[in-house]
Design a protein around this motif. Structure first.
Motif, PDB file in Angstrom:
ATOM      1  N   GLN A 116     -14.716 -41.644  32.468  1.00  0.00           N
ATOM      2  CA  GLN A 116     -15.030 -40.333  33.041  1.00  0.00           C
ATOM      3  C   GLN A 116     -15.901 -39.517  32.085  1.00  0.00           C
ATOM      4  N   LEU A 117     -15.556 -39.559  30.803  1.00  0.00           N
ATOM      5  CA  LEU A 117     -16.317 -38.801  29.818  1.00  0.00           C
ATOM      6  C   LEU A 117     -17.715 -39.373  29.621  1.00  0.00           C
ATOM      7  N   LEU A 118     -17.826 -40.702  29.557  1.00  0.00           N
ATOM      8  CA  LEU A 118     -19.145 -41.316  29.376  1.00  0.00           C
ATOM      9  C   LEU A 118     -20.054 -41.053  30.566  1.00  0.00           C
ATOM     10  N   PHE A 119     -19.485 -41.090  31.759  1.00  0.00           N
ATOM     11  CA  PHE A 119     -20.300 -40.832  32.954  1.00  0.00           C
ATOM     12  C   PHE A 119     -20.811 -39.391  32.982  1.00  0.00           C
ATOM     13  N   LEU A 120     -20.073 -38.471  32.320  1.00  0.00           N
ATOM     14  CA  LEU A 120     -20.504 -37.074  32.308  1.00  0.00           C
ATOM     15  C   LEU A 120     -21.787 -36.866  31.517  1.00  0.00           C
ATOM     16  N   ILE A 121     -22.020 -37.689  30.507  1.00  0.00           N
ATOM     17  CA  ILE A 121     -23.212 -37.501  29.685  1.00  0.00           C
ATOM     18  C   ILE A 121     -24.313 -38.495  30.045  1.00  0.00           C
ATOM     19  N   LEU A 122     -24.165 -39.175  31.175  1.00  0.00           N
ATOM     20  CA  LEU A 122     -25.268 -39.987  31.689  1.00  0.00           C
ATOM     21  C   LEU A 122     -26.382 -39.075  32.196  1.00  0.00           C
ATOM     22  N   PRO A 123     -27.631 -39.537  32.181  1.00  0.00           N
ATOM     23  CA  PRO A 123     -28.686 -38.767  32.856  1.00  0.00           C
ATOM     24  C   PRO A 123     -28.329 -38.561  34.322  1.00  0.00           C
ATOM     25  N   ALA A 124     -28.710 -37.415  34.848  1.00  0.00           N
ATOM     26  CA  ALA A 124     -28.299 -37.051  36.209  1.00  0.00           C
ATOM     27  C   ALA A 124     -28.708 -38.086  37.251  1.00  0.00           C
ATOM     28  N   PRO A 125     -29.942 -38.602  37.272  1.00  0.00           N
ATOM     29  CA  PRO A 125     -30.287 -39.624  38.276  1.00  0.00           C
ATOM     30  C   PRO A 125     -29.454 -40.898  38.133  1.00  0.00           C
ATOM     31  N   ASN A 126     -29.192 -41.322  36.889  1.00  0.00           N
ATOM     32  CA  ASN A 126     -28.379 -42.524  36.679  1.00  0.00           C
ATOM     33  C   ASN A 126     -26.967 -42.349  37.220  1.00  0.00           C
ATOM     34  N   ARG A 127     -26.391 -41.180  36.960  1.00  0.00           N
ATOM     35  CA  ARG A 127     -25.033 -40.925  37.427  1.00  0.00           C
ATOM     36  C   ARG A 127     -24.990 -40.855  38.944  1.00  0.00           C
ATOM     37  N   SER A 128     -26.020 -40.280  39.542  1.00  0.00           N
ATOM     38  CA  SER A 128     -26.058 -40.163  40.999  1.00  0.00           C
ATOM     39  C   SER A 128     -26.131 -41.541  41.656  1.00  0.00           C
ATOM     40  N   LEU A 129     -27.060 -42.376  41.188  1.00  0.00           N
ATOM     41  CA  LEU A 129     -27.199 -43.710  41.786  1.00  0.00           C
ATOM     42  C   LEU A 129     -25.987 -44.585  41.464  1.00  0.00           C
ATOM     43  N   LEU A 130     -25.420 -44.444  40.286  1.00  0.00           N
ATOM     44  CA  LEU A 130     -24.240 -45.233  39.928  1.00  0.00           C
ATOM     45  C   LEU A 130     -23.079 -44.941  40.869  1.00  0.00           C
ATOM     46  N   LYS A 131     -22.897 -43.684  41.224  1.00  0.00           N
ATOM     47  CA  LYS A 131     -21.823 -43.343  42.161  1.00  0.00           C
ATOM     48  C   LYS A 131     -22.063 -43.964  43.528  1.00  0.00           C
ATOM     49  N   LEU A 132     -23.302 -43.885  44.025  1.00  0.00           N
ATOM     50  CA  LEU A 132     -23.611 -44.505  45.315  1.00  0.00           C
ATOM     51  C   LEU A 132     -23.368 -46.009  45.282  1.00  0.00           C
ATOM     52  N   LEU A 133     -23.751 -46.638  44.190  1.00  0.00           N
ATOM     53  CA  LEU A 133     -23.613 -48.091  44.080  1.00  0.00           C
ATOM     54  C   LEU A 133     -22.150 -48.510  43.967  1.00  0.00           C
ATOM     55  N   LEU A 134     -21.375 -47.842  43.100  1.00  0.00           N
ATOM     56  CA  LEU A 134     -19.978 -48.232  42.932  1.00  0.00           C
ATOM     57  C   LEU A 134     -19.164 -47.961  44.195  1.00  0.00           C
ATOM     58  N   ASP A 135     -19.509 -46.925  44.934  1.00  0.00           N
ATOM     59  CA  ASP A 135     -18.837 -46.690  46.219  1.00  0.00           C
ATOM     60  C   ASP A 135     -19.104 -47.839  47.187  1.00  0.00           C
ATOM     61  N   LEU A 136     -20.340 -48.321  47.196  1.00  0.00           N
ATOM     62  CA  LEU A 136     -20.685 -49.450  48.069  1.00  0.00           C
ATOM     63  C   LEU A 136     -19.922 -50.707  47.658  1.00  0.00           C
ATOM     64  N   LEU A 137     -19.879 -50.994  46.380  1.00  0.00           N
ATOM     65  CA  LEU A 137     -19.184 -52.197  45.912  1.00  0.00           C
ATOM     66  C   LEU A 137     -17.674 -52.085  46.137  1.00  0.00           C
ATOM     67  N   TYR A 138     -17.146 -50.895  46.018  1.00  0.00           N
ATOM     68  CA  TYR A 138     -15.707 -50.682  46.280  1.00  0.00           C
ATOM     69  C   TYR A 138     -15.384 -50.983  47.745  1.00  0.00           C
ATOM     70  N   GLN A 139     -16.204 -50.483  48.657  1.00  0.00           N
ATOM     71  CA  GLN A 139     -15.987 -50.748  50.073  1.00  0.00           C
ATOM     72  C   GLN A 139     -16.212 -52.227  50.410  1.00  0.00           C
ATOM     73  N   THR A 140     -17.142 -52.864  49.707  1.00  0.00           N
ATOM     74  CA  THR A 140     -17.376 -54.295  49.927  1.00  0.00           C
ATOM     75  C   THR A 140     -16.160 -55.106  49.510  1.00  0.00           C
ATOM     76  N   ALA A 141     -15.579 -54.772  48.347  1.00  0.00           N
ATOM     77  CA  ALA A 141     -14.411 -55.504  47.867  1.00  0.00           C
ATOM     78  C   ALA A 141     -13.205 -55.295  48.778  1.00  0.00           C
ATOM     79  N   LYS A 142     -13.114 -54.160  49.455  1.00  0.00           N
ATOM     80  CA  LYS A 142     -12.001 -53.932  50.366  1.00  0.00           C
ATOM     81  C   LYS A 142     -12.059 -54.850  51.589  1.00  0.00           C
ATOM     82  N   LYS A 143     -13.236 -55.367  51.900  1.00  0.00           N
ATOM     83  CA  LYS A 143     -13.400 -56.287  53.044  1.00  0.00           C
ATOM     84  C   LYS A 143     -13.644 -57.716  52.574  1.00  0.00           C
TER      85      LYS A 143
END
Length: 492
Positions: free
Chosen positions: A222-249
């Motif tokens: 959580q702390l490391l993600f806070l000091i990521l560059p804003a675009p990196n953090r934004s895309l990382l959240k979109l990507l990890l949400d997608l992979l999380y939903q993929t793993a659920k199926k």
């Protein structure tokens, strides 16, 4: 009304760019909701203070030597594995040549425009997560090139038309991540993630075990993600949400969180221009780290509670946490308006509570009066009714408004007691009133002015009142005797 924060919310140019709308056309745009308002405000307005706050807590969780801490802070260039090795130079040079073909989206540093284009791929894949071997089975290269050119040119793409397969879109998403100049988690964070993988629980004797300390790992991420560059953090959240939903199926697509981590760890965490041989024993840590991120992705983009509280106190102010840096914030117009608003809100709550209590009391009195009124005639009933009549808020069953309280009268068992109180008490009271305050001119009537002129002292005023009271007493007695005599004569 629904509130969404756009990706520009995370940029350094705008902190409060958000949409308040129910328009379906706007909902189709890439949006990210971030409830940590004061955290983002502090990051935008005072980045140095924000970074120092976050990094100080990171070093509390993981041990970063001086060189690695300087790399995390950006004070030194990161020293990455395989940088001085010549073993796999051919493969590294081949990958670097592929990344030199930069386009508007592919091969360029992350921008809001690039994230908006790639988010179309992510949105389409959310609707097609059941394809078996998603992200593992490659798509058609010709269709992928057509789709890549369309994204680079910025043209609108209808992915639901049926011209593209979900495997084409999934492979193109991996291609976009692989052509970025550096991984999503950046080169500066590489050594910190290796240390997070080593966070283990301790036994009762204080010895380190082989069981991962999940709570500390989540907090450190959580702390490391806070000091990521804003675009990196934004895309990382979109990507990890997608992979999380993929793993659920995974029962449909056969892709578990670990399988997805093997596909995406080179793009998320591995340094650029390195191979698996360069990483050697660290490759397992990195793959397991990405697996952990996918499984716990829904918790990683919330700032820890103490970071949120520090940011909130910095802007709202607190006596216990006020520092020199807060003085300009505490004297701002917004903070001055805060206390009156709180007092107004408290007074409104007190008024509502009093009105509600009074209403319940009046209803109870009404019900009690009805009960007494329906009782059979008796001395007890008459006594209760007299008590109701004396009560200032007593209500009859037919009335809805409480009667005004009757003025209290000073009762005396005898005229002598009244005369004693008037003689002994009036001078003291008048003397106290004349000493404490003078009567206001507008409240003094003509009769009072005449009386004050006639009676020059409090003692003279008390004697005058005493004479008037005696006269009234004799007059009332005379009237009472006349009334009794007339009544007796009529009865005769």
């Amino acid at each position: 009304v629904t509130v969404f924060f756009s990706p520009s919310f995370f940029s350094s140019d705008a902190i409060c760019s958000f949409v308040i709308c129910n328009d379906s056309s706007l909902r189709s745009q890439p949006i990210i909701f971030n409830p940590d308002f004061f955290v983002e405000k502090l990051r935008h307005e005072k980045p140095e203070v924000f970074t120092e706050l976050v990094v100080s807590n990171i070093t509390r969780l993981i041990d970063l030597p001086g060189a690695e801490l300087a790399q995390l802070m950006g004070e030194e260039d990161p020293k990455l594995p395989g940088a001085n090795s010549t073993a796999s130079g051919f493969f590294r040079s081949l990958m670097s040549l592929k990344r030199k073909e930069k386009g508007v989206v592919f091969g360029s540093p992350l921008t809001e425009e690039g994230i908006a284009q790639v988010s179309q791929l992510i949105e389409y894949l959310h609707k097609n997560l059941r394809a078996e071997g998603l992200f593992r089975v490659p798509g058609n290269s010709i269709r992928q090139q057509i789709l890549k050119d369309a994204l680079n040119s910025g043209t609108d793409i209808d992915l639901d038309s049926g011209d593209f397969h979900s495997n084409d879109v999934a492979t193109l998403l991996k291609m976009f991540l692989g052509e970025l100049p550096e991984p999503l988690l950046t080169h500066k964070h590489f050594h910190a993630h290796l240390k997070i993988a080593d966070l283990m629980l301790f036994d009762e004797k204080g010895n380190k075990t082989s069981t991962p300390d999940k709570e500390r790992q989540i907090e450190a991420l959580q702390l490391l993600f806070l000091i990521l560059p804003a675009p990196n953090r934004s895309l990382l959240k979109l990507l990890l949400d997608l992979l999380y939903q993929t793993a659920k199926k995974q029962d449909k697509n056969k892709m578990s969180a670990h399988n997805l981590a093997l596909m995406f760890a080179p793009h998320i965490l591995w340094p650029r221009n390195v191979t698996a041989n360069d990483l050697q024993e660290n490759i397992t840590k990195l793959n397991n780290g990405v697996t952990f991120m996918i499984k716990h992705s829904q918790k990683l983009f919330k700032a820890p509670a103490y970071i949120r509280e520090c940011a909130r106190l910095r802007y709202l102010g607190s006596r216990a946490h006020t520092s020199k840096d807060d003085l300009d914030l505490l004297t701002s117009p917004g903070s001055k308006e805060l206390q009156p608003l709180k007092s107004q809100k408290r007074s409104r709550l007190d008024t509502c509570h009093q009105e509600e209590t009074q209403q319940r009391t009046e209803e109870a009195l009404k019900e009690l009066f009805r009960h007494v009124h329906n009782m059979p005639d008796s001395a007890k009933k008459k006594k209760l009714i007299r008590q109701f009549n004396k009560h200032p808020t007593a209500l009859t069953p037919g009335s809805d408004v409480p009667t005004s309280p009757a003025p209290r009268r000073t009762r005396s068992r005898s005229f002598s007691g009244l005369i004693k109180r008037k003689v002994l008490g009036t001078p003291v009271i008048l003397e106290r009133k004349s000493r404490d305050a003078t009567p206001e001119p507008e409240r003094v009537s003509k009769e009072n002015v005449h009386l004050l002129q006639k009676c020059g002292s409090p003692a003279h005023m008390s004697q005058t009142k005493l004479k008037s009271l005696e006269g009234r007493k004799e007059e009332s007695c005379r009237r009472m005797r006349a009334h009794l005599l007339s009544k007796d004569s009529s009865s005769l």
